[in-house]
Design a protein around this motif. Structure first.
Motif, PDB file in Angstrom:
ATOM      1  N   ALA A 109     -46.093 -14.545 -14.045  1.00  0.00           N
ATOM      2  CA  ALA A 109     -45.600 -15.828 -14.685  1.00  0.00           C
ATOM      3  C   ALA A 109     -46.900 -16.415 -15.539  1.00  0.00           C
ATOM      4  O   ALA A 109     -46.549 -17.020 -16.473  1.00  0.00           O
ATOM      5  CB  ALA A 109     -44.992 -16.626 -13.646  1.00  0.00           C
ATOM      6  N   SER A 142     -35.122 -18.052 -19.811  1.00  0.00           N
ATOM      7  CA  SER A 142     -36.273 -17.860 -20.806  1.00  0.00           C
ATOM      8  C   SER A 142     -36.379 -18.875 -21.778  1.00  0.00           C
ATOM      9  O   SER A 142     -35.577 -19.155 -22.371  1.00  0.00           O
ATOM     10  CB  SER A 142     -36.081 -16.490 -21.402  1.00  0.00           C
ATOM     11  N   TYR A 164     -37.553 -15.156  -9.028  1.00  0.00           N
ATOM     12  CA  TYR A 164     -38.009 -14.652  -7.740  1.00  0.00           C
ATOM     13  C   TYR A 164     -37.497 -15.524  -6.674  1.00  0.00           C
ATOM     14  O   TYR A 164     -37.210 -14.971  -5.796  1.00  0.00           O
ATOM     15  CB  TYR A 164     -39.645 -14.686  -8.008  1.00  0.00           C
ATOM     16  N   LYS A 188     -39.685 -16.455 -14.640  1.00  0.00           N
ATOM     17  CA  LYS A 188     -39.705 -15.285 -13.757  1.00  0.00           C
ATOM     18  C   LYS A 188     -39.875 -15.902 -12.215  1.00  0.00           C
ATOM     19  O   LYS A 188     -39.564 -15.267 -11.348  1.00  0.00           O
ATOM     20  CB  LYS A 188     -41.014 -14.786 -14.243  1.00  0.00           C
TER      21      LYS A 188
END
Length: 600
Positions: free
Chosen positions: A533, A462, A545, A541
């Motif tokens: 996203a 993040s 995935y 993100k």
């Protein structure tokens, strides 16, 4: 081709319609659908609706099930617990939906019909200064967001707000006037992106930075030791700000020399930086005085001890006094705020931006909060136009402290990238014989794996969080790394080469194994993931995935052999599934700015 509705959206709509029929007084109701480990999906919205309507949740759930249009999508549905719905979709629906995605170059990902124009401010190096590890995150995160937003249909305008103005240029320019050959090159300078080879561009960049470093150190030493030179250098700042022709020409030489260096670093990072997108601090000089005048005339900014300031009740210093945003200093000089506010005026007024996205270090958060609020008060950021700081954390060393060399110096970005490529090339070379790689392919793949490893380590975290820079982990074939994803992609391509005479083909009539179902449902969620996203400015993100997709692929290989499938139809279907997986991995990694070699 039109976008392909996901199975989740199809199921969501069917349950919502059944809810509306069972409880019409509730109006449009959200079934709160999510993925589940008890079935394919679980709908949890009935409990809240039943409580609001003072109804029995299990009875309401049973009514919803009775009125549900399965439409060939839903295979099974059961009421669980106090009123949850556990929903299983059909194998046929999974394969047919995936076949529709495979038939589309965009993999069925929709284009946002409400897309606007985003001006994204990222990758902001300073003229005449070397790029270091602190420049990495803005460049990598910003480039990924450009790709993700453009893929969703957003009109994206890139802006590289380089540091190309300020008092230090007086010292540099004056020294160059007195030592006119300090920026001479031994060979012709390659234009940005036009070097014959990556090596030539890198050599030109190294020479440019070497010249700039040498000139900066020499001019600084003279500035500190010679009062007469210091006086001449300060006078040169006045000439620069006044637009003196000779001074501006020499300033432009510093900018051009720095660009040779910048482009070589961005080329090493496998990033496309265009000259037209570089609009540095100097690009707003002509607007600064007007910006200050407008702020003062409107009362948004006031004079305080000779400086033009904007005050905020919510931002106070340690002494409890309001912390101002200084737009113009008491000596008449303009602060960073004047430039940033002028940039907002230009980006909204001239570029017609609906969103301003700043990929900037989290330590500048207070500055940007005050800049954005000032722009709103002045009417330059109106309703319908938003300004967002995509704030990022710090790159840390293994000791958990800001990444430094052993000598305590800031790590040069090119050194870090070179080491990553060297480590990755060693890993690639170990597997080269088995993969059938030639020496040029080893070198090329080593570069793609090394740079991909650096980017992925950043993007899989993040943005707001700090992360540790650990090259050993980054280039590992195991765990959440770009190498693991690149290897997953290359393994699929290897299987396809060995089965070159078999065409991938969807067979909706075949039953799916659990691993096929899990991978298929995950593939079907790609479009919704991209939308999330983009909306949340969260490239991590997408990275998560893709890692989950590669993990599903590993489980698929264990349970569903492709080379030794039971029937030709099953083999074609499995080839179809892994081909769509490879395309999804390739597209997703491409949006993150990471290459996927065909052989690894």
């Amino acid at each position: 081709m039109a976008s392909v509705p996901s199975l989740a959206s199809s199921v969501h709509q069917r349950v919502a319609d059944a809810l509306a029929s069972a409880l019409p007084e509730a109006g449009a109701a959200d079934p709160l659908l999510r993925r589940s480990d008890r079935a394919d999906f679980q709908a949890n919205g009935i409990l809240a609706l039943a409580k609001k309507a003072k109804a029995n949740p299990r009875e309401l759930a049973s009514t919803v099930v009775g009125g549900l249009d399965k439409g060939g999508v839903i295979e099974e549905i059961e009421v669980s617990g106090p009123g949850f719905l556990n929903i299983t979709v059909s194998d046929r629906a999974i394969v047919e939906t995936l076949a529709a995605r495979a038939a589309d170059d965009r993999l069925g990902v929709p284009v946002n019909p409400d897309a606007g124009t985003t001006v994204i401010d990222y990758a902001q190096p300073n003229v005449a200064k070397e790029m270091h590890v602190g420049h990495l995150r803005s460049a990598v995160i910003g480039a990924a967001m450009v790709e993700i937003l453009e893929f969703t249909g957003e009109q994206v305008v890139r802006r590289h707000h380089i540091g190309d103005w300020g008092t230090q240029f007086g010292m540099l320019i004056q020294y160059l006037i007195e030592h006119p050959h300090e920026l001479d090159h031994k060979a012709a300078e390659p234009a940005a992106g036009d070097a014959d080879t990556a090596e030539a561009a890198e050599a030109a960049g190294e020479e440019a930075m070497s010249n700039l470093n040498r000139l900066y150190k020499a001019s600084r030493a003279l500035f500190d030791a010679d009062e007469e030179f210091k006086t001449r250098a300060r006078a040169r700042v006045v000439d620069l700000q006044a637009g003196d022709e000779q001074t501006l020409a020499l300033w432009q030489r510093f900018v051009d020399e720095s660009k040779i260096y910048f482009y070589s670093v961005f080329d090493k990072l496998d990033m496309d930086i265009r000259d037209a997108d570089i609009v540095g601090e100097s690009g707003y000089n002509d607007m600064l005085a007007e910006t200050c005048r407008l702020l003062e005339e409107s009362g948004v900014a006031v004079r305080s001890n000779g400086a033009l300031c904007v005050f905020f009740d919510e931002y106070k210093g340690p002494d409890g006094q309001p912390t101002p945003l200084i737009v113009q200093k008491s000596d008449g000089g303009f602060g960073y705020a004047a430039t940033d506010l002028s940039a907002i005026r230009d980006r909204v007024g001239s570029l017609k931006a609906s969103t301003l996205l700043y990929v900037v270090d989290a330590r500048q958060s207070l500055h940007f909060k005050m800049v954005f609020e000032t722009a709103r008060r002045a009417g330059w950021l109106q309703e319908g136009t938003k300004a967002v700081q995509l704030a990022f954390g710090t790159v840390l060393g293994a000791d958990g402290k800001p990444f430094k060399t052993r000598e305590g110096e800031t790590v040069r970005l090119v050194d870090l990238l070179d080491e990553a490529v060297d480590r990755a090339t060693a890993v690639v070379r170990e597997k080269a014989e088995k993969a059938g790689l030639t020496e040029p392919e080893i070198v090329e793949n080593g570069r793609h794996v090394g740079i991909g490893a650096v980017k992925y380590a950043d993007l899989s975290t993040s943005a707001a969080r700090d992360y540790k820079f650990d090259l050993d982990q980054m280039v590992s074939l195991n765990g959440d790394t770009s190498v693991y994803l690149q290897y997953a992609y290359a393994r699929i391509r290897s299987i396809q080469r060995r089965l070159a005479d078999v065409a991938p083909k969807a067979h909706p009539e075949l039953p799916l194994a659990p691993a096929e179902r899990a991978m298929g449902l995950h593939l079907d969620g790609f479009g919704e993931l991209i939308a999330d996203a983009a909306a949340e400015y969260a490239p991590h993100k997408l990275a998560a995935y893709l890692y989950q997709l590669a993990s599903h692929l590993t489980a698929f290989y264990d349970q569903c052999p492709v080379m030794k499938a039971d029937t030709p139809e099953q083999q074609e279907n499995r080839l179809f599934l892994i081909d769509l997986t490879a395309r999804t991995l390739g597209k997703g990694m491409g949006l993150l700015g990471i290459r996927t070699p065909e052989k690894l």
